[in-house]
Design a protein around this motif. Structure first.
Motif, PDB file in Angstrom:
ATOM      1  N   UNK A 193      27.465   6.849  -0.716  1.00 37.97           N
ATOM      2  CA  UNK A 193      28.065   7.651   0.676  1.00 37.97           C
ATOM      3  C   UNK A 193      27.147   7.339   1.916  1.00 37.97           C
ATOM      4  N   UNK A 194      25.870   6.842   1.473  1.00 38.61           N
ATOM      5  CA  UNK A 194      24.893   6.675   2.594  1.00 38.61           C
ATOM      6  C   UNK A 194      25.304   5.229   3.382  1.00 38.61           C
ATOM      7  N   UNK A 195      25.697   4.483   2.267  1.00 36.32           N
ATOM      8  CA  UNK A 195      26.072   2.914   3.176  1.00 36.32           C
ATOM      9  C   UNK A 195      27.373   2.895   3.605  1.00 36.32           C
ATOM     10  N   UNK A 196      28.189   3.501   2.976  1.00 31.81           N
ATOM     11  CA  UNK A 196      29.589   3.945   3.591  1.00 31.81           C
ATOM     12  C   UNK A 196      29.491   4.554   4.978  1.00 31.81           C
ATOM     13  N   UNK A 197      28.315   5.465   5.205  1.00 36.72           N
ATOM     14  CA  UNK A 197      28.392   6.074   6.709  1.00 36.72           C
ATOM     15  C   UNK A 197      27.676   5.005   7.604  1.00 36.72           C
ATOM     16  N   UNK A 198      26.918   4.062   7.113  1.00 35.37           N
ATOM     17  CA  UNK A 198      26.455   2.975   7.877  1.00 35.37           C
ATOM     18  C   UNK A 198      27.521   1.976   8.258  1.00 35.37           C
ATOM     19  N   UNK A 199      28.399   1.784   7.196  1.00 38.97           N
ATOM     20  CA  UNK A 199      29.690   0.910   7.519  1.00 38.97           C
ATOM     21  C   UNK A 199      30.677   1.579   8.707  1.00 38.97           C
ATOM     22  N   UNK A 200      30.788   2.929   8.495  1.00 41.52           N
ATOM     23  CA  UNK A 200      31.637   3.432   9.497  1.00 41.52           C
ATOM     24  C   UNK A 200      31.214   3.328  10.788  1.00 41.52           C
TER      25      UNK A 200
END
Length: 325
Positions: A193-200
């Motif tokens: 979820x942390x990396x997904x937040x960076x991608x968003x």
């Protein structure tokens, strides 16, 4: 690119799940029968993966698709086969509609008890990279998928088996692998979820200056940890991922607008047009002006002339399943 795991349950009496959407990937319905459908939580508009394979057809809409480490545009007619646990995401521009089949046949599934199905094993393995389906194969499968909501029971299952048989028999040019690497993801990871937040954040802000320091603050990671986890989850370095987003936007501008090269490069987030030109030539194998001329010439309709060739016959597998009334 890793994402959040989506848990999928086929409806009762079904061995696979058939989805449709008419406006947004966040507003998805499971088709139970020709007369009944049920709203479910759609995950296609965010990073996610699942243990099921998936075949997705876009009937309307456009945007950018993310499959594993692949980033590329999609348009109406886009048809993609996704393998098990392969992270994916469709970033859409406006209204979209389409159909999706989700199915899971592990090695202990009765599916493999039929020797005729053994030929699909290689297809399933290759689908771990994601496959863009085109040509005659895409035309036939698109027709078949649009027949699925009109049928039930064994007829529906029969259509799925014909679709798989078509994919197995497809000529090589009709199946293009998308992701350079296959992904075998655990069910959960503390960094997903942390990396997904960076991608968003990157997708929302790629046209502006994106500083690594902002991403480190957003994810609360050290520089080495962020670099390692971003590469592990996406298959790209942070800078490579950002440049691919900007290149895709530039390609759309070159195709659709009359803006100059300098204006497009700056509007898509490139601080220097010289860097944009070098990167464009390296990735697209041509310069921006050549790309614009090529895509526009390919969009021009051919001169109209009366054809004496006979009309193409419907695909025999479709004709036999759905005879005219």
């Amino acid at each position: 690119m890793r994402g959040i795991r989506e848990k999928i349950l086929p409806p009762g009496g079904h061995s696979f799940r058939l989805l449709k959407w008419d406006r947004s990937l966040g507003e998805v319905e499971t088709i139970i029968s020709p007369q009944q459908s049920v709203r479910v939580a759609g995950a296609g508009n965010r990073w996610h993966f699942h243990t099921e394979m998936e075949l997705t057809l876009f009937l309307r809409g456009q945007g950018t698709r993310f499959v594993g480490d692949h980033i590329g545009p999609f348009a109406p007619g886009d048809l993609v086969l996704l393998g098990e646990r392969l992270p994916h995401y469709w970033h859409t521009n406006g209204v979209t509609s389409g159909l999706s089949i989700q199915f899971h046949f592990p090695m202990d599934h009765p599916f493999w008890g039929f020797p005729e199905n053994l030929s699909t094993a290689e297809l399933f393995q290759r689908s771990g990279h994601g496959m863009a389906i085109s040509g005659k194969t895409a035309q036939v499968i698109s027709q078949l998928m649009q027949e699925l909501p009109k049928n039930t029971g064994a007829a529906q299952l029969g259509i799925l088996l014909i679709i798989l048989a078509r994919l197995v028999a497809a000529p090589q040019p009709d199946l293009k692998l998308l992701s350079g690497g296959a992904f075998n993801l655990p069910n959960e990871s503390p960094h997903q979820e942390i990396i997904a937040k960076a991608v968003r954040h990157l997708i929302a802000n790629f046209r502006e200056e994106v500083r690594l320091e902002d991403l480190l603050k957003l994810t609360r990671m050290s520089r080495p940890t962020f670099a390692r986890q971003f590469k592990k989850h996406s298959g790209h370095s942070y800078s490579s991922f950002l440049n691919k987003l900007r290149l895709q936007a530039a390609c759309r501008e070159l195709e659709k607008s009359e803006r100059g090269i300098l204006d497009i490069s700056l509007a898509c987030g490139f601080p220097h047009v010289s860097f944009f030109n070098r990167l464009f030539r390296r990735e697209m194998k041509c310069n921006p002006t050549e790309f614009r001329l090529r895509v526009r010439s390919s969009d021009k309709p051919a001169p109209s002339k009366k054809s004496t060739a006979p009309q193409a016959e419907p695909d025999p597998s479709i004709r036999s399943l759905f005879p005219p009334a």
